[in-house]
Design an enzyme around this catalytic site. Structure first.
Site, mmCIF file in Angstrom:
data_model
loop_
_atom_site.group_PDB
_atom_site.id
_atom_site.type_symbol
_atom_site.label_atom_id
_atom_site.label_comp_id
_atom_site.label_asym_id
_atom_site.label_seq_id
_atom_site.Cartn_x
_atom_site.Cartn_y
_atom_site.Cartn_z
ATOM 1 N N PRO A 11 0.798 -1.221 0.000
ATOM 2 C CG PRO A 11 -0.172 -1.128 2.113
ATOM 3 C CD PRO A 11 0.563 -2.037 1.188
ATOM 4 C CG ASN A 12 -0.301 4.367 1.222
ATOM 5 O OD1 ASN A 12 -1.277 4.826 0.643
ATOM 6 N ND2 ASN A 12 -0.357 3.915 2.470
ATOM 7 N NE ARG A 19 2.835 7.527 2.404
ATOM 8 C CZ ARG A 19 3.340 6.414 2.918
ATOM 9 N NH1 ARG A 19 3.920 5.528 2.144
ATOM 10 N NH2 ARG A 19 3.235 6.178 4.206
ATOM 11 C CE1 TYR A 24 8.482 5.282 2.803
ATOM 12 C CE2 TYR A 24 7.107 7.234 2.940
ATOM 13 C CZ TYR A 24 7.466 5.998 3.408
ATOM 14 O OH TYR A 24 6.800 5.456 4.480
ATOM 15 C CG ASN A 75 8.420 -1.793 0.420
ATOM 16 O OD1 ASN A 75 7.728 -1.780 1.434
ATOM 17 N ND2 ASN A 75 9.089 -0.736 -0.006
ATOM 18 C CB ALA A 78 1.265 0.138 6.493
ATOM 19 C CD GLU A 99 10.932 -7.179 6.158
ATOM 20 O OE1 GLU A 99 10.326 -6.283 6.755
ATOM 21 O OE2 GLU A 99 11.390 -8.189 6.732
ATOM 22 C CG HIS A 101 11.069 -1.990 4.805
ATOM 23 N ND1 HIS A 101 9.698 -1.997 4.703
ATOM 24 C CD2 HIS A 101 11.426 -3.139 5.418
ATOM 25 C CE1 HIS A 101 9.247 -3.104 5.254
ATOM 26 N NE2 HIS A 101 10.268 -3.816 5.685
ATOM 27 N NE ARG A 108 9.437 6.380 8.382
ATOM 28 C CZ ARG A 108 8.477 6.071 7.525
ATOM 29 N NH1 ARG A 108 8.647 5.095 6.650
ATOM 30 N NH2 ARG A 108 7.336 6.733 7.518
#
Length: 147
Positions: A11-12, A19, A24, A75, A78, A99, A101, A108
């Site tokens: 998502p996103n 964003r 990012y 990735n 959330a 994985e 990110h 964060r």
């Protein structure tokens, strides 16, 4: 026969470049896909890239991966921190998992420090921006060359 890798973005991630560029960066999802295709060509691999904001769609792709791919780069956005269903699907795929990110999740918010995927991943790349996807492909290539 070329190694086939499924690359999933959650998502996103379709909003990359718009964003929170301070977190990012300015690269877009299409930049990630180009980077992955270019790197895969150099590594004699094939990649298929998909993005969805819907947990069930990501799970469908993961479930199909077992029959069609040699490994997964994910990735999960959330969902990394919340989705037992994605964890279960990845576990049942019985494939090597990397994985990724874009940001360093450990710099964060504290809720981002816990990944449900990490315990079953072969490796975790975070904080390298979109370069992490290329590093993940290299790591999978090394994994397959050593097994």
């Amino acid at each position: 026969m070329k190694t086939k890798i499924l690359i999933l973005n959650g998502p996103n991630l379709n909003l990359l470049g718009k964003r929170q560029p301070e977190i990012y960066g300015h690269d877009k999802l299409s930049d990630i896909e180009k980077l992955c295709h270019d790197k895969a060509n150099k590594l004699n691999m094939i990649v298929d890239c998909h993005q969805s904001n819907h947990e069930g769609k990501l799970i469908d792709w993961i479930q199909d991966a077992r029959q069609n791919y040699d490994g997964i780069i994910i990735n999960a956005g959330a969902y990394t921190h919340t989705s037992i269903a994605i964890y279960d699907a990845l576990l049942s795929a019985e494939l090597p998992i990397m994985e990724v990110h874009i940001s360093n999740i450990y710099k964060r918010e504290e809720f981002r420090h816990k990944s449900l995927i990490s315990p079953i991943a072969n490796g975790i790349l975070c904080g390298f921006g979109i370069l992490g996807y290329g590093f993940a492909l290299e790591a999978l290539a090394s994994h397959f060359n050593n097994n």
